[in-house]
Scaffold this motif. Structure first.
Motif, PDB file in Angstrom:
ATOM      1  N   ASP A 169     102.090  63.625 -39.630  1.00  0.00           N
ATOM      2  CA  ASP A 169     102.482  63.830 -41.014  1.00  0.00           C
ATOM      3  C   ASP A 169     101.574  64.938 -41.541  1.00  0.00           C
ATOM      4  O   ASP A 169     100.345  64.775 -41.541  1.00  0.00           O
ATOM      5  CB  ASP A 169     102.299  62.535 -41.808  1.00  0.00           C
ATOM      6  N   LEU A 170     102.152  66.042 -41.947  1.00  0.00           N
ATOM      7  CA  LEU A 170     101.387  67.201 -42.394  1.00  0.00           C
ATOM      8  C   LEU A 170     101.646  67.453 -43.870  1.00  0.00           C
ATOM      9  O   LEU A 170     102.798  67.438 -44.323  1.00  0.00           O
ATOM     10  CB  LEU A 170     101.767  68.444 -41.575  1.00  0.00           C
ATOM     11  N   ALA A 171     100.567  67.704 -44.612  1.00  0.00           N
ATOM     12  CA  ALA A 171     100.685  67.957 -46.041  1.00  0.00           C
ATOM     13  C   ALA A 171      99.710  69.061 -46.436  1.00  0.00           C
ATOM     14  O   ALA A 171      98.530  69.017 -46.065  1.00  0.00           O
ATOM     15  CB  ALA A 171     100.386  66.684 -46.837  1.00  0.00           C
ATOM     16  N   LEU A 172     100.197  70.033 -47.179  1.00  0.00           N
ATOM     17  CA  LEU A 172      99.378  71.145 -47.634  1.00  0.00           C
ATOM     18  C   LEU A 172      99.173  71.015 -49.135  1.00  0.00           C
ATOM     19  O   LEU A 172     100.130  70.998 -49.910  1.00  0.00           O
ATOM     20  CB  LEU A 172     100.065  72.476 -47.312  1.00  0.00           C
ATOM     21  N   ALA A 173      97.907  70.898 -49.537  1.00  0.00           N
ATOM     22  CA  ALA A 173      97.554  70.826 -50.950  1.00  0.00           C
ATOM     23  C   ALA A 173      96.441  71.820 -51.216  1.00  0.00           C
ATOM     24  O   ALA A 173      95.333  71.679 -50.677  1.00  0.00           O
ATOM     25  CB  ALA A 173      97.123  69.406 -51.323  1.00  0.00           C
ATOM     26  N   GLY A 174      96.718  72.824 -52.019  1.00  0.00           N
ATOM     27  CA  GLY A 174      95.721  73.860 -52.260  1.00  0.00           C
ATOM     28  C   GLY A 174      95.421  74.592 -50.976  1.00  0.00           C
ATOM     29  O   GLY A 174      96.318  75.099 -50.302  1.00  0.00           O
ATOM     30  N   ASP A 175      94.133  74.638 -50.613  1.00  0.00           N
ATOM     31  CA  ASP A 175      93.753  75.352 -49.396  1.00  0.00           C
ATOM     32  C   ASP A 175      93.462  74.402 -48.236  1.00  0.00           C
ATOM     33  O   ASP A 175      92.885  74.801 -47.227  1.00  0.00           O
ATOM     34  CB  ASP A 175      92.547  76.257 -49.652  1.00  0.00           C
ATOM     35  N   THR A 176      93.862  73.134 -48.379  1.00  0.00           N
ATOM     36  CA  THR A 176      93.576  72.136 -47.347  1.00  0.00           C
ATOM     37  C   THR A 176      94.863  71.602 -46.739  1.00  0.00           C
ATOM     38  O   THR A 176      95.765  71.154 -47.463  1.00  0.00           O
ATOM     39  CB  THR A 176      92.763  70.968 -47.922  1.00  0.00           C
ATOM     40  N   LEU A 177      94.946  71.657 -45.423  1.00  0.00           N
ATOM     41  CA  LEU A 177      96.052  71.074 -44.678  1.00  0.00           C
ATOM     42  C   LEU A 177      95.575  69.757 -44.089  1.00  0.00           C
ATOM     43  O   LEU A 177      94.572  69.716 -43.373  1.00  0.00           O
ATOM     44  CB  LEU A 177      96.508  72.020 -43.564  1.00  0.00           C
ATOM     45  N   THR A 178      96.264  68.666 -44.419  1.00  0.00           N
ATOM     46  CA  THR A 178      95.892  67.343 -43.928  1.00  0.00           C
ATOM     47  C   THR A 178      96.852  66.913 -42.834  1.00  0.00           C
ATOM     48  O   THR A 178      98.075  66.987 -43.009  1.00  0.00           O
ATOM     49  CB  THR A 178      95.897  66.312 -45.062  1.00  0.00           C
ATOM     50  N   LEU A 179      96.296  66.489 -41.706  1.00  0.00           N
ATOM     51  CA  LEU A 179      97.080  66.021 -40.572  1.00  0.00           C
ATOM     52  C   LEU A 179      96.799  64.542 -40.358  1.00  0.00           C
ATOM     53  O   LEU A 179      95.659  64.151 -40.109  1.00  0.00           O
ATOM     54  CB  LEU A 179      96.729  66.821 -39.313  1.00  0.00           C
ATOM     55  N   THR A 180      97.846  63.745 -40.461  1.00  0.00           N
ATOM     56  CA  THR A 180      97.740  62.318 -40.169  1.00  0.00           C
ATOM     57  C   THR A 180      98.459  62.053 -38.858  1.00  0.00           C
ATOM     58  O   THR A 180      99.691  62.144 -38.801  1.00  0.00           O
ATOM     59  CB  THR A 180      98.365  61.472 -41.287  1.00  0.00           C
ATOM     60  N   PRO A 181      97.730  61.775 -37.767  1.00  0.00           N
ATOM     61  CA  PRO A 181      98.391  61.536 -36.477  1.00  0.00           C
ATOM     62  C   PRO A 181      99.255  60.281 -36.540  1.00  0.00           C
ATOM     63  O   PRO A 181      98.839  59.244 -37.055  1.00  0.00           O
ATOM     64  CB  PRO A 181      97.221  61.346 -35.503  1.00  0.00           C
ATOM     65  N   LEU A 182     100.468  60.392 -36.010  1.00  0.00           N
ATOM     66  CA  LEU A 182     101.386  59.259 -35.939  1.00  0.00           C
ATOM     67  C   LEU A 182     101.511  58.713 -34.526  1.00  0.00           C
ATOM     68  O   LEU A 182     102.188  57.711 -34.313  1.00  0.00           O
ATOM     69  CB  LEU A 182     102.770  59.674 -36.463  1.00  0.00           C
ATOM     70  N   GLY A 183     100.874  59.372 -33.574  1.00  0.00           N
ATOM     71  CA  GLY A 183     100.904  58.907 -32.194  1.00  0.00           C
ATOM     72  C   GLY A 183     101.371  59.989 -31.240  1.00  0.00           C
ATOM     73  O   GLY A 183     101.839  61.056 -31.652  1.00  0.00           O
ATOM     74  N   HIS A 184     101.239  59.727 -29.975  1.00  0.00           N
ATOM     75  CA  HIS A 184     101.663  60.694 -28.970  1.00  0.00           C
ATOM     76  C   HIS A 184     102.177  59.952 -27.744  1.00  0.00           C
ATOM     77  O   HIS A 184     101.890  58.773 -27.529  1.00  0.00           O
ATOM     78  CB  HIS A 184     100.506  61.628 -28.591  1.00  0.00           C
ATOM     79  N   LEU A 185     102.967  60.664 -26.948  1.00  0.00           N
ATOM     80  CA  LEU A 185     103.472  60.127 -25.697  1.00  0.00           C
ATOM     81  C   LEU A 185     103.652  61.278 -24.722  1.00  0.00           C
ATOM     82  O   LEU A 185     103.631  62.455 -25.107  1.00  0.00           O
ATOM     83  CB  LEU A 185     104.783  59.360 -25.912  1.00  0.00           C
ATOM     84  N   ALA A 186     103.805  60.935 -23.456  1.00  0.00           N
ATOM     85  CA  ALA A 186     103.990  61.947 -22.416  1.00  0.00           C
ATOM     86  C   ALA A 186     105.027  61.445 -21.427  1.00  0.00           C
ATOM     87  O   ALA A 186     105.058  60.257 -21.105  1.00  0.00           O
ATOM     88  CB  ALA A 186     102.677  62.248 -21.701  1.00  0.00           C
ATOM     89  N   GLU A 187     105.860  62.348 -20.962  1.00  0.00           N
ATOM     90  CA  GLU A 187     106.873  62.014 -19.979  1.00  0.00           C
ATOM     91  C   GLU A 187     106.776  63.006 -18.822  1.00  0.00           C
ATOM     92  O   GLU A 187     106.972  64.200 -19.002  1.00  0.00           O
ATOM     93  CB  GLU A 187     108.269  62.093 -20.603  1.00  0.00           C
ATOM     94  N   PRO A 188     106.416  62.529 -17.617  1.00  0.00           N
ATOM     95  CA  PRO A 188     106.322  63.443 -16.467  1.00  0.00           C
ATOM     96  C   PRO A 188     107.662  64.118 -16.191  1.00  0.00           C
ATOM     97  O   PRO A 188     108.728  63.528 -16.408  1.00  0.00           O
ATOM     98  CB  PRO A 188     105.924  62.518 -15.313  1.00  0.00           C
ATOM     99  N   TYR A 189     107.590  65.359 -15.741  1.00  0.00           N
ATOM    100  CA  TYR A 189     108.800  66.018 -15.255  1.00  0.00           C
ATOM    101  C   TYR A 189     109.366  65.208 -14.086  1.00  0.00           C
ATOM    102  O   TYR A 189     108.607  64.670 -13.267  1.00  0.00           O
ATOM    103  CB  TYR A 189     108.483  67.424 -14.750  1.00  0.00           C
ATOM    104  N   ALA A 190     110.674  65.120 -13.990  1.00  0.00           N
ATOM    105  CA  ALA A 190     111.288  64.522 -12.806  1.00  0.00           C
ATOM    106  C   ALA A 190     110.834  65.299 -11.579  1.00  0.00           C
ATOM    107  O   ALA A 190     110.618  66.527 -11.635  1.00  0.00           O
ATOM    108  CB  ALA A 190     112.809  64.558 -12.929  1.00  0.00           C
ATOM    109  N   GLY A 191     110.665  64.572 -10.473  1.00  0.00           N
ATOM    110  CA  GLY A 191     110.114  65.199  -9.270  1.00  0.00           C
ATOM    111  C   GLY A 191     110.858  66.443  -8.833  1.00  0.00           C
ATOM    112  O   GLY A 191     110.255  67.455  -8.469  1.00  0.00           O
ATOM    113  N   GLY A 192     112.196  66.397  -8.880  1.00  0.00           N
ATOM    114  CA  GLY A 192     112.976  67.557  -8.462  1.00  0.00           C
ATOM    115  C   GLY A 192     112.782  68.749  -9.366  1.00  0.00           C
ATOM    116  O   GLY A 192     112.710  69.887  -8.900  1.00  0.00           O
TER     117      GLY A 192
END
Length: 384
Positions: free
Chosen positions: A21-44
């Motif tokens: 969640d990103l919000a810009l107020a004045g000269d400050t950008l606030t980043l609130t992480p919501l989570g992350h995930l990773a998916e390997p490429y299929a072998g082929g």
């Protein structure tokens, strides 16, 4: 604004997604992480990508095929990230794509190519997509890398001493507080190549540094590798697997045919630690904040600490950005800046003539992002 950043680096092992969640107020950008995930490429797909990368030959037909298949893979991860991390309420996707070639000659970058057609992402998610972020900086005379340097500068502003952000992916890069930013050389690229050769492809990388831990650094091989002219190029400089690939390693090993695999991997791990440490010392850093897959290799991190006595070494998780997903979060920020009409580069970092708005925007189901142009650019990034 809920933004999903998508990234696959020079190790091309998986597609990483980070939602914020990103919000810009004045000269400050606030980043609130919501989570992350990773998916390997299929072998082929991973095998096809590896077979097409330099110095291998390929065809336009294969490039087209990979552009489509990688685009579909990114689209599937974006759909999962929207559902699992954003509750189906994401507003923008930012896709770095998969770098397959970075055209650099004699310190000048002439072009770059990232595959992963963003139309597949827009179609699958219904969301607008910012993609193809690097070429604009190159068109302005820059290196197109390290592209996350502006985010690093905003994020680390105000920390005491001289902190540097370090990314340990296939290639290592750093950003210093004065804007100096460059690729230091290989991080995991040569280690990965050695492990794949040694195991016949059974292992893609040195899991937990196990092979390096069994080996002894071979001085003559290390000296040979350190003679690489790239390390003496002026900054900013950038490189990739166009230089540091399996063939490069096999050529270096030709004079050492009986060297045991653990010794080779230990030596390559020390090469990464030494060249990164040389770069860190060159900017007189007092603190290193590391991210990327290389941070999960305890032997590499131990060697890096040995090379940098007196310098504090932290993992980016300690500052709120998970090491595995930090670049994906950074690209989310860059895309957010683009749709708000703000530049996403620092010309000191990339060597460009000026700061640039980055990327191309593929419309979503409802068209382009309906956001007002920001009146001022942020000067700091706060991670909640």
């Amino acid at each position: 604004m809920r933004v999903i950043g998508l990234m696959s680096g020079t190790s091309y092992d998986a597609v990483d997604a980070a939602a914020a969640d990103l919000a810009l107020a004045g000269d400050t950008l606030t980043l609130t992480p919501l989570g992350h995930l990773a998916e390997p490429y299929a072998g082929g797909l991973r095998a096809a990508l590896a077979a097409a990368l330099p110095p291998a030959d390929t065809t336009l037909a294969e490039v087209c095929r990979l552009d489509t298949l990688i685009g579909r893979a990114f689209a599937a991860v974006a759909v999962a990230a929207d559902r699992q991390l954003c509750g189906g309420r994401a507003e923008l996707v930012v896709s770095h794509g998969q770098t397959v070639y970075h055209w650099a000659e004699a310190g000048t970058v002439h072009g770059t190519l990232q595959l992963g057609q963003p139309a597949w992402i827009a179609e699958a998610t219904g969301l607008p997509v910012v993609a193809d972020l690097r070429p604009r900086d190159i068109a302005a005379g820059g290196q197109g890398a390290p592209l996350v340097s502006l985010v690093d500068l905003l994020w680390l502003r105000g920390r005491p001493g001289t902190p540097v952000a370090l990314n340990l992916g296939g290639i290592a890069n750093l950003t210093a507080p004065d804007g100096t930013a460059f690729d230091t050389g290989p991080a995991c690229a040569l280690v990965d190549a050695a492990v794949r050769d040694h195991t016949g492809g059974r292992l893609p990388y040195d899991v937990d540094g196990a092979l390096a831990a069994l080996g002894t650094v071979h001085g003559p091989l290390l000296a040979r590798l350190l003679d690489e002219p790239y390390y003496a190029l002026p900054v900013p400089r950038t490189t990739g697997k166009e230089l540091f690939h399996g063939g490069y390693l096999r050529a270096a090993l030709a004079d050492f045919p009986r060297l045991p695999a653990p010794d080779v991997v230990a030596t390559l791990t020390r090469l990464t630690a030494r060249t990164v440490a040389d770069a860190v010392r060159s900017v007189r850093a007092t603190e290193v904040i590391a991210s990327g897959g290389g941070t999960r290799n305890p032997v590499l991190m131990r060697m890096l600490a040995e090379e940098l006595p007196g310098v504090t070494l932290r993992i980016s998780d300690a500052l709120g950005l998970p090491a595995r997903a930090k670049e994906a979060y950074a690209f989310a920020v860059l895309g957010f800046l683009t749709v708000h009409g703000l530049p996403g580069t620092d010309p000191v970092s990339t060597g460009a003539r000026h700061a640039s708005l980055l990327g191309s925007v593929t419309p979503g189901r409802d068209g382009l992002p309906a956001v007002p142009r920001a009146q001022r650019a942020p000067v700091r990034l706060v991670v909640r």
